[in-house]
Enzyme design. Structure first.
Site, PDB file in Angstrom:
ATOM      1  CB  THR A 101      -0.929   0.009   1.239  1.00 55.17           C
ATOM      2  OG1 THR A 101      -1.621   1.259   1.288  1.00 55.17           O
ATOM      3  CG2 THR A 101      -0.179  -0.174   2.542  1.00 55.17           C
TER       4      THR A 101
ATOM      5  CB  SER B   5      -4.915   2.004  10.045  1.00 54.09           C
ATOM      6  OG  SER B   5      -4.525   1.162   8.969  1.00 54.09           O
TER       7      SER B   5
ATOM      8  CE1 TYR C 268      -4.118  -3.534   4.453  1.00 55.08           C
ATOM      9  CE2 TYR C 268      -4.309  -1.139   4.345  1.00 55.08           C
ATOM     10  CZ  TYR C 268      -4.038  -2.351   3.737  1.00 55.08           C
ATOM     11  OH  TYR C 268      -3.660  -2.376   2.418  1.00 55.08           O
ATOM     12  CG  HIS C 269      -2.347   1.827   6.182  1.00 53.38           C
ATOM     13  ND1 HIS C 269      -3.592   2.272   6.576  1.00 53.38           N
ATOM     14  CD2 HIS C 269      -2.324   1.962   4.838  1.00 53.38           C
ATOM     15  CE1 HIS C 269      -4.282   2.659   5.513  1.00 53.38           C
ATOM     16  NE2 HIS C 269      -3.535   2.487   4.443  1.00 53.38           N
TER      17      HIS C 269
ATOM     18  CE  LYS D 195      -1.461  -4.943   2.647  1.00 55.99           C
ATOM     19  NZ  LYS D 195      -1.479  -5.986   1.626  1.00 55.99           N
TER      20      LYS D 195
HETATM   21  P1  NAD Z   1     -10.364  -8.046  -0.551  1.00 56.61           P
HETATM   22  O1  NAD Z   1     -10.633  -8.061   0.894  1.00 56.61           O
HETATM   23  O2  NAD Z   1     -11.497  -7.808  -1.491  1.00 56.61           O
HETATM   24  O3  NAD Z   1      -9.639  -9.414  -0.988  1.00 56.61           O
HETATM   25  C1  NAD Z   1      -8.712 -10.089  -0.201  1.00 56.61           C
HETATM   26  C2  NAD Z   1      -8.934 -11.584  -0.392  1.00 56.61           C
HETATM   27  O4  NAD Z   1      -7.970 -12.296   0.394  1.00 56.61           O
HETATM   28  C3  NAD Z   1     -10.313 -12.034   0.061  1.00 56.61           C
HETATM   29  O5  NAD Z   1     -10.931 -12.819  -0.937  1.00 56.61           O
HETATM   30  C4  NAD Z   1     -10.032 -12.852   1.336  1.00 56.61           C
HETATM   31  O6  NAD Z   1     -10.980 -13.888   1.528  1.00 56.61           O
HETATM   32  C5  NAD Z   1      -8.627 -13.355   1.072  1.00 56.61           C
HETATM   33  N1  NAD Z   1      -7.864 -13.650   2.289  1.00 56.61           N
HETATM   34  C6  NAD Z   1      -7.639 -12.845   3.362  1.00 56.61           C
HETATM   35  N2  NAD Z   1      -6.905 -13.484   4.287  1.00 56.61           N
HETATM   36  C7  NAD Z   1      -6.634 -14.720   3.797  1.00 56.61           C
HETATM   37  C8  NAD Z   1      -5.938 -15.851   4.296  1.00 56.61           C
HETATM   38  N3  NAD Z   1      -5.388 -15.857   5.501  1.00 56.61           N
HETATM   39  N4  NAD Z   1      -5.862 -16.961   3.526  1.00 56.61           N
HETATM   40  C9  NAD Z   1      -6.436 -16.992   2.297  1.00 56.61           C
HETATM   41  N5  NAD Z   1      -7.126 -15.953   1.777  1.00 56.61           N
HETATM   42  C10 NAD Z   1      -7.233 -14.837   2.524  1.00 56.61           C
HETATM   43  O7  NAD Z   1      -9.204  -6.953  -0.792  1.00 56.61           O
HETATM   44  P2  NAD Z   1      -8.758  -6.223  -2.147  1.00 56.61           P
HETATM   45  O8  NAD Z   1      -9.384  -4.885  -2.182  1.00 56.61           O
HETATM   46  O9  NAD Z   1      -8.909  -7.155  -3.285  1.00 56.61           O
HETATM   47  O10 NAD Z   1      -7.218  -6.011  -1.825  1.00 56.61           O
HETATM   48  C11 NAD Z   1      -6.264  -7.020  -2.198  1.00 56.61           C
HETATM   49  C12 NAD Z   1      -4.883  -6.592  -1.730  1.00 56.61           C
HETATM   50  O11 NAD Z   1      -4.550  -5.337  -2.339  1.00 56.61           O
HETATM   51  C13 NAD Z   1      -4.811  -6.379  -0.221  1.00 56.61           C
HETATM   52  O12 NAD Z   1      -3.655  -6.980   0.292  1.00 56.61           O
HETATM   53  C14 NAD Z   1      -4.787  -4.875  -0.058  1.00 56.61           C
HETATM   54  O13 NAD Z   1      -4.011  -4.528   1.042  1.00 56.61           O
HETATM   55  C15 NAD Z   1      -4.175  -4.397  -1.361  1.00 56.61           C
HETATM   56  N6  NAD Z   1      -4.675  -3.048  -1.721  1.00 56.61           N
HETATM   57  C16 NAD Z   1      -6.013  -2.838  -1.972  1.00 56.61           C
HETATM   58  C17 NAD Z   1      -6.454  -1.545  -2.290  1.00 56.61           C
HETATM   59  C18 NAD Z   1      -7.909  -1.235  -2.550  1.00 56.61           C
HETATM   60  O14 NAD Z   1      -8.237  -0.043  -2.747  1.00 56.61           O
HETATM   61  N7  NAD Z   1      -8.812  -2.211  -2.596  1.00 56.61           N
HETATM   62  C19 NAD Z   1      -5.534  -0.507  -2.398  1.00 56.61           C
HETATM   63  C20 NAD Z   1      -4.176  -0.764  -2.116  1.00 56.61           C
HETATM   64  C21 NAD Z   1      -3.771  -2.045  -1.799  1.00 56.61           C
HETATM   65  N1  USQ Z   2     -12.754   9.242   3.714  1.00 53.81           N
HETATM   66  C1  USQ Z   2     -13.747  10.203   3.742  1.00 53.81           C
HETATM   67  N2  USQ Z   2     -15.032   9.782   3.656  1.00 53.81           N
HETATM   68  C2  USQ Z   2     -15.380   8.471   3.507  1.00 53.81           C
HETATM   69  C3  USQ Z   2     -14.355   7.508   3.472  1.00 53.81           C
HETATM   70  C4  USQ Z   2     -13.050   7.929   3.590  1.00 53.81           C
HETATM   71  O1  USQ Z   2     -13.487  11.404   3.854  1.00 53.81           O
HETATM   72  O2  USQ Z   2     -16.579   8.188   3.420  1.00 53.81           O
HETATM   73  C5  USQ Z   2     -11.345   9.660   3.813  1.00 53.81           C
HETATM   74  C6  USQ Z   2     -10.568   8.985   4.924  1.00 53.81           C
HETATM   75  O3  USQ Z   2     -10.707   9.696   6.153  1.00 53.81           O
HETATM   76  C7  USQ Z   2      -9.159   8.982   4.364  1.00 53.81           C
HETATM   77  C8  USQ Z   2      -9.360   8.865   2.846  1.00 53.81           C
HETATM   78  O4  USQ Z   2     -10.717   9.243   2.605  1.00 53.81           O
HETATM   79  O5  USQ Z   2      -8.548  10.201   4.610  1.00 53.81           O
HETATM   80  C9  USQ Z   2      -9.093   7.492   2.266  1.00 53.81           C
HETATM   81  O6  USQ Z   2      -9.892   6.526   2.920  1.00 53.81           O
HETATM   82  P1  USQ Z   2     -10.221   5.122   2.204  1.00 53.81           P
HETATM   83  O7  USQ Z   2     -11.087   4.339   3.116  1.00 53.81           O
HETATM   84  O8  USQ Z   2     -10.688   5.366   0.817  1.00 53.81           O
HETATM   85  O9  USQ Z   2      -8.744   4.479   2.053  1.00 53.81           O
HETATM   86  P2  USQ Z   2      -7.760   3.788   3.104  1.00 53.81           P
HETATM   87  O10 USQ Z   2      -8.353   3.634   4.428  1.00 53.81           O
HETATM   88  O11 USQ Z   2      -6.459   4.526   3.026  1.00 53.81           O
HETATM   89  O12 USQ Z   2      -7.568   2.323   2.524  1.00 53.81           O
HETATM   90  C10 USQ Z   2      -7.708   1.976   1.126  1.00 53.81           C
HETATM   91  C11 USQ Z   2      -7.769   0.453   1.038  1.00 53.81           C
HETATM   92  C12 USQ Z   2      -6.443  -0.137   1.553  1.00 53.81           C
HETATM   93  C13 USQ Z   2      -5.297   0.470   0.769  1.00 53.81           C
HETATM   94  C14 USQ Z   2      -5.303   1.994   0.844  1.00 53.81           C
HETATM   95  C15 USQ Z   2      -4.304   2.620  -0.108  1.00 53.81           C
HETATM   96  O13 USQ Z   2      -8.869  -0.049   1.808  1.00 53.81           O
HETATM   97  O14 USQ Z   2      -6.465  -1.548   1.370  1.00 53.81           O
HETATM   98  O15 USQ Z   2      -4.063  -0.001   1.273  1.00 53.81           O
HETATM   99  O16 USQ Z   2      -6.602   2.469   0.395  1.00 53.81           O
HETATM  100  S1  USQ Z   2      -3.685   4.140   0.504  1.00 53.81           S
HETATM  101  O17 USQ Z   2      -4.796   5.007   0.902  1.00 53.81           O
HETATM  102  O18 USQ Z   2      -2.904   4.752  -0.555  1.00 53.81           O
HETATM  103  O19 USQ Z   2      -2.875   3.835   1.683  1.00 53.81           O
END
Ligand code: NAD
Ligand code: USQ
Length: 406
Positions: free
Chosen positions: A145, A187, A189-190, A193
């Site tokens: 991320t 967070s 979560y972050h 990573k």
């Molecule tokens: P998602 O939650 O839709 O998909 C994740 C998948 O992984 C799910 O199908 C879940 O069942 C599976 N999973 C989780 N833990 C597992 C485990 N222990 N064993 C096997 N499977 C498991 O998430 P996404 O939005 O598709 O994101 C995928 C990846 O990309 C994540 O690692 C996330 O951090 C990264 N990412 C996503 C975004 C975004 O905006 N969606 C942005 C940046 C990075």
């Molecule tokens: N935000 C709002 N209103 C909303 C939702 C979010 O103002 O209704 C704001 C949040 O406070 C934050 C920003 O929008 O400042 C981004 O929030 P988000 O939920 O869109 O993104 P984030 O929590 O950062 O997480 C998402 C994905 C995560 C990925 C990350 C990439 O869920 O898996 O790692 O984006 S990044 O943001 O570049 O770290």
């Protein structure tokens, strides 16, 4: 190539699996379906109706003639099965999406914090240990991320993973050093990573694993060329306060005429990428694998940056939906700038899809089509980053909005 897509049932993993299968690769999805269970825990569902993973794979075979295999496996808990699978299948590449990815979900309670750390750190470590133990020479591509860098701006562009610094040695001489860019997760979560980054660094240097880490921004959109080929190939589309991400949420809110939920002043600037570019970047990363002994290759997987209130203004202008400025449940800077280098993918030929009204319209149409599936009370973000914030910012179920107390 034989490619294992870990987390291939998810929002990024499913369209990536289809994209790679469409290119002729042999794709195997490994997923424990935990994300579907979390929907049940939260009482929410994807805006779009998702079939079972088995049914999705069957439809893909009908539509394309290509096979995608599905294996139910928990990466974090089933180490022996994972090791056995890798030893038998010897994939050429492994794409690792399989983590708990929502920042708000990771901050809901101590249980959610523990789950996120246990799941994400163990999943990644089990995979690395199994790769070493089985001796397979697969290229590992991990979805990380942009959030590992933190978002505060120092007026310089964020490089792709590494920072050149200068230190003074005991003789008083200046020495150059390359380090991982200092991590500043926002967070739990972050934070996982950031921990992943260290695990990758160790296994690349100690065991010569070939690893690419993609520091991805917020993914927007839902369809890719392949998911649009059949109603039952449709992608997941999260809208709820935990898993919905900001731009996709605003578009759904516009479709149901729910005042756009801007946190604070909306001064946060974030990096974004369209889902079609996500799948293209993974294809490009696979084609540019590091050699054994190379440092971890890091790409910033994003195409543009936007401030949250500007996105809200854009969506409001195209839809007529009002904007609501709400107390922020997160602990984050009220305003930040973000300048990011993404030269790596541009050099490999990425032609970015930029945010434009035509594409946004397309998403609003999808949102309108499935608007009946939205449960309005699940729209607000109610996961507070600290106990203090939880006390000051409460959820009013009547108004389905956040409001301040005191
Ligand atoms: P998602 O939650 O839709 O998909 C994740 C998948 O992984 C799910 O199908 C879940 O069942 C599976 N999973 C989780 N833990 C597992 C485990 N222990 N064993 C096997 N499977 C498991 O998430 P996404 O939005 O598709 O994101 C995928 C990846 O990309 C994540 O690692 C996330 O951090 C990264 N990412 C996503 C975004 C975004 O905006 N969606 C942005 C940046 C990075
Ligand atoms: N935000 C709002 N209103 C909303 C939702 C979010 O103002 O209704 C704001 C949040 O406070 C934050 C920003 O929008 O400042 C981004 O929030 P988000 O939920 O869109 O993104 P984030 O929590 O950062 O997480 C998402 C994905 C995560 C990925 C990350 C990439 O869920 O898996 O790692 O984006 S990044 O943001 O570049 O770290």
């Amino acid at each position: 190539m034989r490619i294992a897509v870990l987390g291939g049932d998810g929002f990024c993993g499913w369209p990536t699996s289809l994209h790679l299968s469409n290119l002729g690769h042999e794709v195997h999805i490994l997923d424990n379906l935990s994300r579907r269970w979390i929907d049940t825990e939260l009482g929410v569902q994807s805006l779009t109706p998702m079939d079972s993973i088995q049914e999705r794979c069957r439809i893909w075979r009908e539509v394309s003639g290509n096979e995608i295999a599905f294996h139910l496996l928990d990466l974090a808990k089933e180490y022996q099965r994972l090791k056995q699978w890798l030893a038998e299948m010897k994939p050429d590449a492994i794409i690792h999406f399989a983590e708990q990815r929502a920042a708000p979900y990771s901050m809901k309670s101590d249980r959610h914090k523990n789950y996120t750390v246990d799941n994400n750190v163990s999943a990644t470590h089990n995979l690395l240990a199994a790769m070493v133990e089985t001796g397979i020479d697969a290229h590992l591509v991990h979805l990380g991320t942009m959030g590992v860098y933190g978002y505060s701006s120092v007026g310089a562009a964020i490089p792709e993973g590494y920072l050149d610094i200068e230190i003074t040695n005991l003789e008083g001489e200046k020495k150059g050093l390359e380090v991982l860019y200092p991590t500043k997760p926002g967070s739990v979560y972050h934070m996982t990573k950031s921990l992943d980054q260290i695990q990758f660094q160790f296994y690349a240097q100690n065991d010569g694993l070939r690893i690419t880490d993609l520091h991805q921004g917020i993914v927007w959109g839902t369809h890719t060329d392949q998911t649009a080929r059949h109603e039952q190939l449709i992608n997941r589309f999260d809208y709820d306060g935990d898993y919905g991400t900001v731009l996709n949420r605003f578009l759904i809110q516009a479709a149901i005429n729910y005042p756009l939920t801007v946190h604070g002043t909306g001064g946060q600037t974030r990096a974004f990428i369209h889902i079609q570019d996500t799948v293209r970047c993974i294809e490009l990363a696979l084609g540019d694998a590091p050699e054994q002994g190379d440092r971890v290759r890091i790409f910033n997987q994003m195409t543009e940056t936007h401030r949250v209130r500007d996105l809200a203004a854009m969506v409001s202008q195209m839809s007529g939906c009002e904007i609501a400025f709400l107390p922020n449940p997160r602990k984050e800077a009220a305003e930040n700038d973000l300048i990011v280098k993404n030269d790596g993918f541009l050099a490999l030929g990425l032609d970015p899809i930029k945010l434009e009204t035509g594409l946004l319209d397309e998403i609003v149409h999808i949102a309108e089509k499935y608007a009946h599936r939205v449960v309005r009370k699940h729209v607000p973000c109610v996961s507070a980053w600290t106990k203090d914030i939880a006390q000051r910012v409460v959820h009013d179920p009547e108004a389905t909005q956040l409001k301040s107390v005191g």
